[in-house]
Design an enzyme around this catalytic site. Structure first.
Site, short mmCIF file in Angstrom:
data_model
loop_
_atom_site.label_atom_id
_atom_site.label_comp_id
_atom_site.label_asym_id
_atom_site.label_seq_id
_atom_site.Cartn_x
_atom_site.Cartn_y
_atom_site.Cartn_z
N ASP A 1 -11.25 3.26 3.89
CA ASP A 1 -11.85 1.90 3.65
C ASP A 1 -13.25 1.63 3.72
OD1 ASP A 1 -9.48 -0.15 4.05
OD2 ASP A 1 -9.12 0.20 5.97
N LYS B 1 0.87 -1.22 -0.01
CA LYS B 1 0.01 0.13 0.12
C LYS B 1 0.93 1.23 -0.01
CE LYS B 1 -3.86 -2.28 2.09
NZ LYS B 1 -4.77 -2.87 3.10
N GLN C 1 -4.74 -1.08 9.44
CA GLN C 1 -4.69 -2.56 8.87
C GLN C 1 -5.38 -3.63 9.67
OE1 GLN C 1 -3.85 -3.16 5.66
NE2 GLN C 1 -4.16 -5.41 5.95
N1 GUN Z 1 -7.31 -6.50 6.03
C1 GUN Z 1 -7.56 -7.28 4.83
N2 GUN Z 1 -8.29 -6.26 3.83
C2 GUN Z 1 -8.33 -5.17 4.48
C3 GUN Z 1 -8.63 -3.94 3.97
O1 GUN Z 1 -9.13 -3.94 2.93
N3 GUN Z 1 -8.36 -2.98 4.91
C4 GUN Z 1 -7.93 -2.97 5.94
N4 GUN Z 1 -7.75 -1.85 6.83
N5 GUN Z 1 -7.54 -4.31 6.59
C5 GUN Z 1 -7.45 -5.23 5.81
#
Ligand code: GUN
Length: 278
Positions: free
Chosen positions: A120, A53, A97
């Site tokens: 998100d 990311k 995350q």
């Molecule tokens: N863990 C797995 N997928 C995601 C996501 O799309 N966003 C976040 N913040 N954590 C995750």
């Protein structure tokens, strides 16, 4: 029929090129989009995602900063960090995350993020706005799924869509997006009695359960569009929820794993971060 392969990498590249142009324009106006990524603990998969990311942000010109906290971080310390990020003018998006260590209440953390920075799309304000058709951040993976389906030229309106998996992160928002596009939607989950009955009627089949090879050719309608969100490591290789080799002989369209939905999730995160600026 041999399915056309939906190339997620290519679709992601095209969207990222447009996002790069947008960040250039924003920078000309003196605005640099900023994303804060918060990682708690040392889950190897989470560490890998966060690294990807941060790298992707750099590639399109988004400023990003990583906050890596110890696995035994207290909930209040994380909440304090989020509050300070909520206040920052240079941070437009906040991503914590998931999953979080067990001493931390995930719901409390999601609720602490300013909905205007919740790129998100996990905050109930965004979920609620999304559900009543108001402007909202849409969760990145289902949003990426929609973008991939759009590239096929299939008109979603009126189609039968089956979503396998009812998670808050993927299944439920994916189903809702399809409903908003005018599809007739079936959601299958752990207690579904006859999964194949529902998958076989789907013009568009979206599978997001993390059960490698769950969907076999006999469960798929001839010519269907099959979107595989599953990614499970099996003997060191990523495997989807769909038996790709046999299903591709029956489907009309199919996403590979890797190289299908995966590249789109991060792309839509970048997209949402730029939307947060606007
Ligand atoms: N863990 C797995 N997928 C995601 C996501 O799309 N966003 C976040 N913040 N954590 C995750």
């Amino acid at each position: 029929m041999t399915a056309k392969i939906i190339d997620g990498k290519l679709v992601a590249q095209n969207i990222r090129a447009k996002l790069k142009e947008e960040t250039i324009k924003l920078k000309e106006k003196g605005i640099t989009p900023g994303l804060a990524v918060v990682l708690v603990g040392n889950n190897p998969a989470s560490e890998a995602y966060v690294k990807m990311k941060v790298k992707a942000c750099g590639e399109v010109g988004i400023f990003s900063e990583k906050h890596h906290l110890e696995v035994d971080t207290k909930e209040q310390d994380l909440l304090n960090l989020i509050e300070s990020l909520n206040q920052r003018k240079d941070i437009h998006g906040i991503l914590v995350q998931l999953p979080l260590p067990e001493q931390i209440d995930t719901t409390k953390v999601i609720l602490a993020i300013d909905p205007k920075k919740d790129i998100d799309g996990f905050h109930p304000t965004n979920i609620g706005n999304f559900h009543i058709g108001m402007p909202a951040f849409i969760p990145c993976t289902p949003y990426g799924v929609l973008k991939l389906i759009e590239t096929t030229g299939i008109d979603i309106a009126g189609k039968d869509v089956t979503v396998v998996g009812a998670s808050n992160l993927v299944g439920k928002p994916a189903a809702f997006l399809m409903l908003q596009e005018g599809a007739t939607v079936t959601i299958c989950h752990k207690l579904t009695r006859d999964l194949a009955l529902h998958t076989r009627k789907a013009d568009i089949l979206i599978v997001a359960v993390g059960y490698p090879g769950l969907i076999t050719a006999d469960m798929v309608k001839e010519g269907a569009c099959v979107i595989d969100v599953g990614t499970t490591k099996v003997e060191g290789k990523l495997k989807g929820d769909v038996e790709f080799e046999e299903v591709k002989e029956k489907a009309g369209w199919i996403t590979p794993v890797p190289g299908g939905v995966g590249p789109m999730t991060i792309t839509m995160l970048l997209y949402n971060t730029i939307e947060a600026v606007k």
